[in-house]
Design an enzyme around this catalytic site. Structure first.
Site, PDB file in Angstrom:
ATOM      1  CB  CYS A   7      26.155  64.844  26.788  1.00 27.18           C
ATOM      2  SG  CYS A   7      25.458  64.957  25.146  1.00 27.18           S
TER       3      CYS A   7
ATOM      4  CG  HIS B 138      29.739  62.832  26.421  1.00 26.11           C
ATOM      5  ND1 HIS B 138      28.966  61.780  25.995  1.00 26.11           N
ATOM      6  CD2 HIS B 138      29.368  63.910  25.667  1.00 26.11           C
ATOM      7  CE1 HIS B 138      28.164  62.194  25.032  1.00 26.11           C
ATOM      8  NE2 HIS B 138      28.387  63.471  24.812  1.00 26.11           N
TER       9      HIS B 138
ATOM     10  CG  ASN C 144      27.112  62.774  21.443  1.00 27.45           C
ATOM     11  OD1 ASN C 144      26.680  62.167  22.416  1.00 27.45           O
ATOM     12  ND2 ASN C 144      27.224  64.091  21.421  1.00 27.45           N
TER      13      ASN C 144
END
Ligand code: ACO
Length: 351
Positions: free
Chosen positions: A136, A278, A308
């Protein structure tokens, strides 16, 4: 590993001597683009698949729905659409792109790289192409490489992409993971900055801690556990994590890197107009902002729409922020991400 180089102040930037002191050319974000697939997977849909509720998912994560690709669609397909939009925004032709760097944990194949597929799809025949893997945190890792190629004067145009089809590695029988992930892609075109006013990458910072490799992983399909009938039966080709541990590590590390990034610059928290983190979990972002005493209205959320999307979340956010007109030229933005590895990364952008 950690990289914290000096960030120039607003006053220092226009002077060539100062640019040279910082080690190179200024780096502009000349264009942004994003693409998410049209198919929606809502919390209500998930209620029919696993033992969960819309209320639980919304309260624990902030997610209401995510986008999911149809069968046969790969990460490079999403990446190419986002890339073409970024090129159009920058008014740059694919043939002028000199480097394509894609961050992904869901590549089309282990090799060739997803960037090579993108090169073929968009016709960027003069570009070098390779992928970056830092989960990520990966988009800012890729941004950092692209930034430094341009800063060093080695190339003029770099396409930096974050693209994921996480639905391909999500176990839709596991309620603790399947509620989180979505598919999508975002891209930016980096170019040597010309003129005084343009969106600009002022700095990038990277970090990692390999002692936590096991808290967040996709165990099978690599050289350690090659894909076998056994690995598939044990469902090791899907994302596994220890949620509560990742949750705590994310807040601690995001707080640390954001504080360190700001301290390494000549700016204070109050100088920043926007903090783009994020999009992993609404509560992770909220808790991090609270620890840094930053008012919630200074952050960005689109996790409710996309879940996500790993590498894609930051460039999708950048594109949405740009289109929203929320920022004005000169505003400072802090990007920060945290992911499997563990890895973390941050960047200061001047809008
Ligand atoms: N629906 C209903 N109940 C659930 C669900 C669900 N979907 N999932 C778990 N539960 C239950 C658990 O079984 C547990 O029940 P118990 O108390 O009876 O044992 C209870 O809810 C609490 O479980 P926790 O795991 O403690 O819940 P938590 O509040 O920590 O939320 C979550 C779980 C959302 C996964 C959170 O830990 C999280 O966001 N972690 C970070 C994960 C993440 O974002 N990783 C991103 C990295 S991805 C990358 O890098 C590629």
């Amino acid at each position: 590993m950690s990289t914290y180089h000096k960030v120039l102040t607003r006053k220092e930037f226009p002077h060539k001597a100062n640019m040279e002191r910082n080690g190179g050319y200024r780096v502009a974000i000349a264009g942004t683009g994003a693409y998410v697939p049209p198919k929606r997977l809502t919390n209500r849909d998930l209620e029919k698949m696993v033992d969960t509720t819309d209320e639980w998912i919304t309260k624990r994560t902030g997610i209401k729905e995510r986008r999911i690709v149809e069968d046969g669609v790969a990460s490079s397909d999403l990446a190419s659409k986002a890339a073409m939009r970024a090129l159009k925004d920058a008014k740059v032709s694919p043939k002028d792109v000199q480097l394509i760097i894609t961050s992904t944990i869901t590549p089309d194949s282990l090799f060739p790289s997803t960037s090579c597929y993108v090169q073929k799809h968009i016709g960027a025949k003069n570009a070098g192409a390779f992928d970056v893997l830092a989960a990520c945190a990966g988009f800012i890792y890729a941004l950092s490489i692209g930034e430094n190629y341009v800063r060093a004067g080695m190339v003029d145009n770099v396409l930096v992409i974050g693209a994921e089809t996480l639905s391909k590695v999500t176990d839709y029988t596991d309620r603790s993971t399947c509620i989180l992930f979505g598919d999508g892609a975002g891209a930016v075109l980096l170019r040597r900055a010309k003129g005084k006013h343009c969106s600009e990458v002022l700095s990038t910072h990277l970090g990692a801690d390999g002692k936590h490799t096991d808290v967040l992983t996709l165990p099978a399909g690599g050289s350690k556990i090659p894909s076998t009938t056994k690995s598939i039966k044990e469902r090791l080709h899907y994302i596994k994590f220890r949620g509560r541990e990742v949750f705590k590590l994310a807040i601690t590390n995001l707080t640390k890197i954001m504080r360190k990034t700001i301290d390494s610059s000549d700016y204070t928290v109050d100088d920043f107009s926007l903090f783009i983190l994020h999009q992993s979990n609404f509560r992770i972002i909220e808790a991090t902002m609270e620890r840094l005493h930053i008012p919630p209205e200074k952050t960005f959320f689109n996790i409710d729409k996309y879940g996500n999307t790993s590498s894609a979340s930051i460039p999708i956010a950048l594109d949405e922020v740009k289109k929203s007109g929320r920022l004005k030229p000169g505003d400072l933005v802090l990007l920060a991400a945290f992911g499997g590895g563990l890895t973390w990364s941050s960047s200061i952008i001047r809008w």
